[in-house]
Motif scaffolding. Structure first.
Motif, PDB file in Angstrom:
ATOM      1  N   ALA A   1      78.347   5.883  10.267  1.00 22.91           N
ATOM      2  CA  ALA A   1      78.954   5.996   8.939  1.00 22.91           C
ATOM      3  C   ALA A   1      80.228   6.836   8.992  1.00 22.91           C
ATOM      4  O   ALA A   1      81.228   6.528   8.334  1.00 22.91           O
ATOM      5  N   GLY A   2      80.210   7.915   9.789  1.00 27.85           N
ATOM      6  CA  GLY A   2      81.395   8.737   9.931  1.00 27.85           C
ATOM      7  C   GLY A   2      82.540   7.985  10.573  1.00 27.85           C
ATOM      8  O   GLY A   2      83.709   8.149  10.189  1.00 27.85           O
ATOM      9  N   ALA A   3      82.209   7.136  11.559  1.00 33.12           N
ATOM     10  CA  ALA A   3      83.250   6.362  12.237  1.00 33.12           C
ATOM     11  C   ALA A   3      83.947   5.408  11.270  1.00 33.12           C
ATOM     12  O   ALA A   3      85.139   5.109  11.431  1.00 33.12           O
ATOM     13  N   LEU A   4      83.225   4.934  10.269  1.00 29.54           N
ATOM     14  CA  LEU A   4      83.829   4.013   9.298  1.00 29.54           C
ATOM     15  C   LEU A   4      84.929   4.678   8.480  1.00 29.54           C
ATOM     16  O   LEU A   4      85.831   4.002   7.979  1.00 29.54           O
ATOM     17  N   VAL A   5      84.852   5.995   8.339  1.00 30.46           N
ATOM     18  CA  VAL A   5      85.870   6.721   7.567  1.00 30.46           C
ATOM     19  C   VAL A   5      86.757   7.560   8.480  1.00 30.46           C
ATOM     20  O   VAL A   5      87.426   8.497   8.037  1.00 30.46           O
ATOM     21  N   GLY A   6      86.715   7.248   9.777  1.00 32.92           N
ATOM     22  CA  GLY A   6      87.609   7.909  10.717  1.00 32.92           C
ATOM     23  C   GLY A   6      87.190   9.292  11.138  1.00 32.92           C
ATOM     24  O   GLY A   6      88.027  10.103  11.546  1.00 32.92           O
ATOM     25  N   ARG A   7      85.893   9.600  11.092  1.00 32.08           N
ATOM     26  CA  ARG A   7      85.404  10.917  11.500  1.00 32.08           C
ATOM     27  C   ARG A   7      84.342  10.779  12.589  1.00 32.08           C
ATOM     28  O   ARG A   7      83.745   9.714  12.753  1.00 32.08           O
ATOM     29  N   ASP A   8      84.142  11.875  13.301  1.00 35.97           N
ATOM     30  CA  ASP A   8      83.131  11.906  14.358  1.00 35.97           C
ATOM     31  C   ASP A   8      82.181  13.073  14.080  1.00 35.97           C
ATOM     32  O   ASP A   8      82.379  14.188  14.565  1.00 35.97           O
ATOM     33  N   PRO A   9      81.137  12.846  13.282  1.00 36.27           N
ATOM     34  CA  PRO A   9      80.270  13.956  12.856  1.00 36.27           C
ATOM     35  C   PRO A   9      79.469  14.612  13.986  1.00 36.27           C
ATOM     36  O   PRO A   9      79.046  15.758  13.845  1.00 36.27           O
TER      37      PRO A   9
ATOM     38  N   THR B   1      66.862  10.926  16.317  1.00 36.53           N
ATOM     39  CA  THR B   1      68.036  10.433  17.035  1.00 36.53           C
ATOM     40  C   THR B   1      68.610   9.207  16.342  1.00 36.53           C
ATOM     41  O   THR B   1      69.836   9.056  16.231  1.00 36.53           O
ATOM     42  N   ALA B   2      67.741   8.316  15.855  1.00 33.60           N
ATOM     43  CA  ALA B   2      68.211   7.122  15.152  1.00 33.60           C
ATOM     44  C   ALA B   2      68.992   7.496  13.894  1.00 33.60           C
ATOM     45  O   ALA B   2      70.059   6.932  13.623  1.00 33.60           O
ATOM     46  N   VAL B   3      68.501   8.465  13.144  1.00 30.99           N
ATOM     47  CA  VAL B   3      69.210   8.900  11.935  1.00 30.99           C
ATOM     48  C   VAL B   3      70.560   9.506  12.316  1.00 30.99           C
ATOM     49  O   VAL B   3      71.583   9.262  11.655  1.00 30.99           O
ATOM     50  N   GLY B   4      70.587  10.280  13.388  1.00 34.32           N
ATOM     51  CA  GLY B   4      71.847  10.843  13.849  1.00 34.32           C
ATOM     52  C   GLY B   4      72.848   9.763  14.229  1.00 34.32           C
ATOM     53  O   GLY B   4      74.046   9.865  13.923  1.00 34.32           O
ATOM     54  N   PHE B   5      72.371   8.713  14.897  1.00 28.89           N
ATOM     55  CA  PHE B   5      73.251   7.589  15.237  1.00 28.89           C
ATOM     56  C   PHE B   5      73.860   6.981  13.974  1.00 28.89           C
ATOM     57  O   PHE B   5      75.061   6.695  13.909  1.00 28.89           O
ATOM     58  N   VAL B   6      73.027   6.748  12.969  1.00 30.69           N
ATOM     59  CA  VAL B   6      73.505   6.099  11.742  1.00 30.69           C
ATOM     60  C   VAL B   6      74.543   6.972  11.035  1.00 30.69           C
ATOM     61  O   VAL B   6      75.552   6.481  10.527  1.00 30.69           O
ATOM     62  N   VAL B   7      74.321   8.284  11.016  1.00 35.41           N
ATOM     63  CA  VAL B   7      75.308   9.181  10.416  1.00 35.41           C
ATOM     64  C   VAL B   7      76.624   9.102  11.188  1.00 35.41           C
ATOM     65  O   VAL B   7      77.719   9.088  10.590  1.00 35.41           O
ATOM     66  N   ASP B   8      76.538   9.046  12.510  1.00 34.36           N
ATOM     67  CA  ASP B   8      77.761   8.913  13.316  1.00 34.36           C
ATOM     68  C   ASP B   8      78.462   7.589  13.049  1.00 34.36           C
ATOM     69  O   ASP B   8      79.702   7.535  12.976  1.00 34.36           O
TER      70      ASP B   8
END
Length: 512
Positions: free
Chosen positions: A336-344, A327-334
């Motif tokens: 990172a996605g938010a920084l480039v305007g995406r919602d993974p 879950t923590a890794v999933g949060f970090v990916v999300d």
């Protein structure tokens, strides 16, 4: 005569347990405690400073006292007496660390009043105590097996009201711990581990007192049945009646909490008598797995609930916290996605990948244990050396796991149960690490078996000690308020451990 340091640890831990009980009366998980509390709001309450101070100081004392004797108590009896002393204040304290016991009470009430707890939540069932249940669990079916639903209904029948039901549930949890305490010394002796160390690590830890005794979590019942089943198969390998009984006990553990199922394949290895051949494996596995299936079918039929509880398991991941590595890794990916305007929406994906990885890890762990045991087939050897993989092995969840697999000379009779118990312990470690959700009391699962099988203790005692600080007395989970920094820290830790695992290991040392 007990060393002065051990006596100091005993009474420091006792003082810590008393302070935790005081914190429980000042601001524990009481029925009328407000939901959605934060550390700041708890501090501003009339007894808030005293509550948090007692809780923090008590936890530090209890963790420090347990840690100081991680190499083993002075004696097994001393370990049991001390663990009992520490449990006494917590036995009479209000529920601590979570509000799950109120969910148990409502689930038992639901079943006792003719409603299927696997189809409706406790709110829809009309439980009169629903206001005490955490909001997230009021509308979800129960994820626990029929044996625990029956036990919860029994607690409701014996207790009558809410207070009596909580007391009865706590008695049931303590009975599970007593069963575990009975099984620990013979299991430790069978595996060549000092019973004084196994008893201390498995029973005296702060997670046991706070979450299994005061919190009355059903993990205590699961562990008692699990260790009892392992003891039967270790003491009487190859005996058909013993294999069947062990299978029944392990099946009952699964019908309390499904996590216990990962231990069954390793129990089969412990049940082989004589040479390790495919035929002997199939014989032992047939009887033991057959006993487990009988337990599953009979309890499902007797309760009238069938296998509806399997569907309830899908709701256990409704809570998203960084304390679960996937879950923590999933949060970090999300993030990172938010920084480039995406919602993974990466959390469910990473969780699914982790579950697939868990299956692979369990298979590899079992295969390694089987190969190791096959290497012990030469009964002419008086001493067998059980060689273990080094930290760079690809299945290791943490590099420190290598400490549990460290090679050591063992009598062939001791090596057999040790390898099986070691594999079961690491299977539970992998299950906890790769599961979608982690709560502090989950650490008690692998802790009990690692106490019986690990050669080194720091690598698993340290995380268990850290987990003791994750919850506040009223059940407030600190992970809720540290989502971003916690996820980043957990991910960084995983990267660091992976980097350490990739470092080349030194070559073998030549002994003169």
């Amino acid at each position: 005569m007990t060393a002065p340091g051990a006596s100091l640890s005993r009474y420091a831990g006792l003082l810590g347990a008393v302070l935790l009980a005081v914190a429980g009366y000042l601001g524990g998980a009481l029925p009328d405690a407000p939901f959605g509390a934060t550390p700041a709001s708890i501090w501003r309450a009339p007894d808030g400073p005293a509550t948090l101070t007692c809780w923090l100081v008590g936890t530090v004392l209890l963790v420090g006292a347990w840690w100081s004797l991680r190499g083993g108590a002075p004696s097994t009896r001393w370990a049991y007496v001390t663990a009992g002393l520490w449990a006494l204040p917590l036995l009479v304290a209000p529920p601590l660390g979570s509000r799950d016991v109120y969910s148990y009470a409502c689930q038992g009430w639901t079943y006792a009043h003719g409603v299927d707890p696997y189809t409706v939540g406790v709110a829809a069932a009309g439980c009169p105590w629903v206001d005490t249940v955490a909001p997230i669990w009021r509308d979800t079916p129960t994820p626990y097996g029929p044996v625990f639903v029956l036990l919860a209904a029994l607690a409701v029948g014996l207790g009558g009201g809410l207070t009596g039901t909580i007391v009865a549930l706590r008695v049931i949890a303590v009975a599970g711990l007593l069963l575990a305490a009975f099984c620990l010394p013979p299991l430790a002796r069978a595996a060549g581990i000092p019973p004084r160390r196994a008893a201390w690590l498995a029973l005296a830890g702060p997670l046991v007192g706070v979450h299994l005794v005061a919190g009355a979590h059903n993990d205590a019942v699961m562990l008692g049945l699990l260790l009892c089943g392992l003891l039967v198969v270790v003491r009487r390998p190859g005996r058909l009646a013993a294999l069947l009984l062990a299978g029944v006990l392990l099946g009952l553990a699964v019908t309390v909490k499904a996590t216990a199922v990962v231990v069954v394949p390793f129990a089969v290895l412990a049940g082989v008598h004589g040479r390790y051949t495919v035929r002997a494996l199939l014989r032992a596995g047939g009887w033991l797995v057959g006993g487990s299936l009988v337990a599953l079918m009979v309890t499902s039929a007797v309760s009238g609930l069938g296998f509806g509880w399997v569907g309830g398991l899908t709701h256990s991941g409704d809570s998203e916290q960084w304390t679960s590595p996937p879950t923590a890794v999933g949060f970090v990916v999300d993030y990172a996605g938010a920084l480039v305007g995406r919602d993974p929406q990466a959390v469910p994906v990473v969780r699914a990948v982790a579950l697939v990885l868990l299956v692979g890890v369990l298979v590899v762990l079992w295969w390694r244990a089987w190969r190791t045991l096959r290497g012990l087939n030469d009964d002419r050897l008086r001493v067998a050396r059980v060689e273990a993989a080094r930290p760079q092995v690809h299945w290791a969840v943490w590099p420190w796991v290598a400490g549990a697999w460290a090679g050591r000379p063992r009598a062939a009779g001791l090596a057999r149960p040790w390898v099986a118990l070691r594999g079961a312990a690491l299977a539970l470690v992998a299950t906890v690490v790769l599961s979608p959700v982690f709560h502090p009391w989950y650490a008690t699962w692998p802790l009990a078996l690692l106490a019986l099988a690990a050669s080194r203790t720091t690598w698993f005692v340290l995380p268990a000690a850290a987990a003791a600080f994750l919850a506040l007395p009223d059940g407030t989970n600190l992970a809720r308020f540290t989502k971003a920094p916690g996820a980043l820290a957990m991910t960084a830790l995983l990267v660091l451990l992976f980097a350490l695992r990739r470092r080349p290991s030194p070559g073998p040392t030549r002994r003169s």
